[in-house]
Scaffold this motif. Sequence first.
Motif, PDB file in Angstrom:
ATOM      1  N   LYS A  30       1.072  -1.309  -0.324  1.00 53.37           N
ATOM      2  CA  LYS A  30      -0.029   0.282   0.080  1.00 53.37           C
ATOM      3  C   LYS A  30       0.504   1.676  -0.062  1.00 53.37           C
ATOM      4  O   LYS A  30       0.325   2.128   0.597  1.00 53.37           O
ATOM      5  N   GLY A  31       1.958   1.092  -0.468  1.00 51.41           N
ATOM      6  CA  GLY A  31       2.733   2.239  -0.742  1.00 51.41           C
ATOM      7  C   GLY A  31       3.884   2.739   0.187  1.00 51.41           C
ATOM      8  O   GLY A  31       4.301   3.670  -0.285  1.00 51.41           O
ATOM      9  N   ARG A  32       4.137   2.053   0.901  1.00 57.35           N
ATOM     10  CA  ARG A  32       4.793   2.006   2.022  1.00 57.35           C
ATOM     11  C   ARG A  32       6.179   0.715   1.310  1.00 57.35           C
ATOM     12  O   ARG A  32       5.809  -1.019   1.405  1.00 57.35           O
ATOM     13  N   MET A  33       7.228   1.492   1.349  1.00 56.08           N
ATOM     14  CA  MET A  33       8.589   0.854   1.145  1.00 56.08           C
ATOM     15  C   MET A  33       9.206  -0.577   1.744  1.00 56.08           C
ATOM     16  O   MET A  33       8.839   0.548   3.291  1.00 56.08           O
ATOM     17  N   GLY A  34       9.407  -1.178   1.697  1.00 59.95           N
ATOM     18  CA  GLY A  34      10.432  -2.165   2.470  1.00 59.95           C
ATOM     19  C   GLY A  34      11.709  -3.037   1.700  1.00 59.95           C
ATOM     20  O   GLY A  34      11.439  -2.994   0.683  1.00 59.95           O
ATOM     21  N   ASN A  35      12.090  -3.565   2.748  1.00 62.26           N
ATOM     22  CA  ASN A  35      13.378  -4.641   2.066  1.00 62.26           C
ATOM     23  C   ASN A  35      12.600  -6.409   1.194  1.00 62.26           C
ATOM     24  O   ASN A  35      11.231  -6.376   2.072  1.00 62.26           O
ATOM     25  N   PRO A  36      13.620  -7.031   0.624  1.00 58.70           N
ATOM     26  CA  PRO A  36      14.600  -6.162   0.129  1.00 58.70           C
ATOM     27  C   PRO A  36      14.374  -5.334  -1.086  1.00 58.70           C
ATOM     28  O   PRO A  36      13.541  -4.513  -1.649  1.00 58.70           O
ATOM     29  N   LEU A  48      13.053   8.655  -7.422  1.00 56.47           N
ATOM     30  CA  LEU A  48      11.909   7.487  -7.243  1.00 56.47           C
ATOM     31  C   LEU A  48      11.612   7.115  -8.750  1.00 56.47           C
ATOM     32  O   LEU A  48      10.944   5.687  -8.732  1.00 56.47           O
ATOM     33  N   ASP A  49      11.658   8.172  -9.456  1.00 58.52           N
ATOM     34  CA  ASP A  49      11.722   7.830 -10.511  1.00 58.52           C
ATOM     35  C   ASP A  49      12.063   6.267 -11.346  1.00 58.52           C
ATOM     36  O   ASP A  49      11.370   5.752 -12.714  1.00 58.52           O
ATOM     37  N   ASP A  50      13.500   5.884 -10.842  1.00 55.51           N
ATOM     38  CA  ASP A  50      13.879   4.740 -11.248  1.00 55.51           C
ATOM     39  C   ASP A  50      13.519   3.902 -10.339  1.00 55.51           C
ATOM     40  O   ASP A  50      14.230   2.767 -10.573  1.00 55.51           O
ATOM     41  N   THR A  51      12.845   3.766 -10.034  1.00 56.47           N
ATOM     42  CA  THR A  51      12.140   3.210  -8.821  1.00 56.47           C
ATOM     43  C   THR A  51      11.091   1.624  -9.008  1.00 56.47           C
ATOM     44  O   THR A  51       9.600   2.003  -9.812  1.00 56.47           O
ATOM     45  N   TYR A  52      10.834   0.445  -9.281  1.00 57.10           N
ATOM     46  CA  TYR A  52       9.639  -0.590  -9.314  1.00 57.10           C
ATOM     47  C   TYR A  52       9.381  -1.388  -8.062  1.00 57.10           C
ATOM     48  O   TYR A  52      10.021  -1.407  -7.265  1.00 57.10           O
ATOM     49  N   CYS A  53       8.040  -0.147  -7.888  1.00 57.18           N
ATOM     50  CA  CYS A  53       7.836  -1.117  -6.327  1.00 57.18           C
ATOM     51  C   CYS A  53       6.876  -2.411  -6.833  1.00 57.18           C
ATOM     52  O   CYS A  53       5.910  -2.184  -7.656  1.00 57.18           O
ATOM     53  N   PHE A  54       6.820  -3.430  -6.125  1.00 61.38           N
ATOM     54  CA  PHE A  54       6.504  -4.752  -6.159  1.00 61.38           C
ATOM     55  C   PHE A  54       5.744  -4.801  -5.402  1.00 61.38           C
ATOM     56  O   PHE A  54       6.487  -4.886  -4.276  1.00 61.38           O
ATOM     57  N   GLU A  55       3.890  -4.680  -5.205  1.00 63.39           N
ATOM     58  CA  GLU A  55       3.136  -4.495  -4.182  1.00 63.39           C
ATOM     59  C   GLU A  55       2.976  -5.738  -4.139  1.00 63.39           C
ATOM     60  O   GLU A  55       3.203  -7.526  -4.820  1.00 63.39           O
ATOM     61  N   ILE A  56       3.043  -6.096  -2.658  1.00 61.74           N
ATOM     62  CA  ILE A  56       2.653  -7.500  -1.437  1.00 61.74           C
ATOM     63  C   ILE A  56       1.020  -7.323  -1.219  1.00 61.74           C
ATOM     64  O   ILE A  56       0.724  -6.042  -1.159  1.00 61.74           O
ATOM     65  N   ASN A  84       0.526  -8.750   1.640  1.00 61.51           N
ATOM     66  CA  ASN A  84       0.207  -9.060   3.531  1.00 61.51           C
ATOM     67  C   ASN A  84       1.491  -8.766   3.726  1.00 61.51           C
ATOM     68  O   ASN A  84       3.144  -8.670   3.863  1.00 61.51           O
ATOM     69  N   GLU A  85       1.225  -7.576   4.903  1.00 64.16           N
ATOM     70  CA  GLU A  85       2.009  -6.238   5.344  1.00 64.16           C
ATOM     71  C   GLU A  85       3.374  -7.532   6.096  1.00 64.16           C
ATOM     72  O   GLU A  85       3.740  -6.749   6.407  1.00 64.16           O
ATOM     73  N   LYS A  86       2.608  -8.176   7.109  1.00 64.49           N
ATOM     74  CA  LYS A  86       3.596  -8.614   7.571  1.00 64.49           C
ATOM     75  C   LYS A  86       4.786  -9.662   7.420  1.00 64.49           C
ATOM     76  O   LYS A  86       5.743  -9.629   7.978  1.00 64.49           O
ATOM     77  N   GLU A  87       4.590  -9.462   5.645  1.00 61.68           N
ATOM     78  CA  GLU A  87       6.049 -10.081   5.272  1.00 61.68           C
ATOM     79  C   GLU A  87       6.969  -8.878   5.299  1.00 61.68           C
ATOM     80  O   GLU A  87       8.540  -9.213   5.567  1.00 61.68           O
ATOM     81  N   LEU A  88       6.608  -8.089   5.013  1.00 59.02           N
ATOM     82  CA  LEU A  88       8.057  -6.679   5.099  1.00 59.02           C
ATOM     83  C   LEU A  88       8.061  -6.215   6.687  1.00 59.02           C
ATOM     84  O   LEU A  88       8.886  -4.971   6.756  1.00 59.02           O
ATOM     85  N   GLU A  89       7.761  -6.724   7.665  1.00 56.84           N
ATOM     86  CA  GLU A  89       7.973  -6.465   9.306  1.00 56.84           C
ATOM     87  C   GLU A  89       9.570  -6.909   9.950  1.00 56.84           C
ATOM     88  O   GLU A  89       9.377  -7.588   9.490  1.00 56.84           O
ATOM     89  N   ASP A  90       9.959  -6.094  10.016  1.00 50.94           N
ATOM     90  CA  ASP A  90      11.327  -6.344  11.016  1.00 50.94           C
ATOM     91  C   ASP A  90      10.698  -6.309  12.094  1.00 50.94           C
ATOM     92  O   ASP A  90      11.061  -5.736  12.894  1.00 50.94           O
ATOM     93  N   ILE A  91      12.082  -7.366  13.245  1.00 48.94           N
ATOM     94  CA  ILE A  91      11.014  -7.375  13.889  1.00 48.94           C
ATOM     95  C   ILE A  91      12.411  -6.863  15.067  1.00 48.94           C
ATOM     96  O   ILE A  91      13.045  -6.694  14.929  1.00 48.94           O
ATOM     97  N   ASP A  92      11.752  -5.774  15.735  1.00 48.69           N
ATOM     98  CA  ASP A  92      13.173  -5.191  16.944  1.00 48.69           C
ATOM     99  C   ASP A  92      12.222  -4.754  18.435  1.00 48.69           C
ATOM    100  O   ASP A  92      13.646  -4.073  18.823  1.00 48.69           O
ATOM    101  N   PHE A  93      11.472  -5.257  18.400  1.00 46.39           N
ATOM    102  CA  PHE A  93      10.851  -5.959  19.900  1.00 46.39           C
ATOM    103  C   PHE A  93      10.473  -7.093  20.380  1.00 46.39           C
ATOM    104  O   PHE A  93       9.579  -7.287  19.741  1.00 46.39           O
TER     105      PHE A  93
END
Length: 194
Positions: free
Chosen positions: A136-142, A170-178, A180-189
């Motif tokens: 939903k527009g929020r970019m993440g890894n990888p 951003l004009d040269d960036t391809y965003c692959f929409e997923i 399941n948001e959980k896949e982007l979750e990096d665990i910090d706590f």
Amino acid sequence: MKLQIILLCAGNSKRFGSNKLLYKIDGKRMFEYSVDLVEKLKEHFNKEIENIVVVSKYSEIKNYIENKKMIYVENFKSEDGISSSLILGLKEWEKNKSDYIMFMVCDQPYMKFLTLKNFIESFFKQSKEIGTLSFKGRMGNPCIFSQKYVEGLKKLRGDIGGKKIIKQNLDDTYCFEIFNEKELEDIDFFNKIS
């Protein structure tokens, strides 16, 4: 087109309270999810993925990849931030340059093989030179970068990763929409996994 994967596994886990990469989730240490995932990607893509470089400082991670077809690079200055691991990975990449580099972190245990397989395949079918996952527009890894962006990546300092380069291009960036948001979750706590 050829791709190398640089797996960033040297974080200090300051916000987590202990070494989160060694923390077990469903009986498996967190870093093992990413290592096993990139190993499976290499098997699937065979000739397209040339090398997997693992940047870390932890003996447990070094021992885990010992019998795998991966290159281990020690980061003695991980306190300098994620850019220190990124730069060490790029130095290894320069020994056998590929067309593209994919940076991946080791604190996303919910990432799926199918997601990454589809991301890589669809990235190679389009014309932009940076690729990233997005929910939903929020970019993440990888993230994937072409050789064009290596010099900019090498200039990063402190706890700043490739997202800075992405935001500048951003004009040269391809965003692959997923889906399941959980896949982007990096665990910090701790409370994220309890």
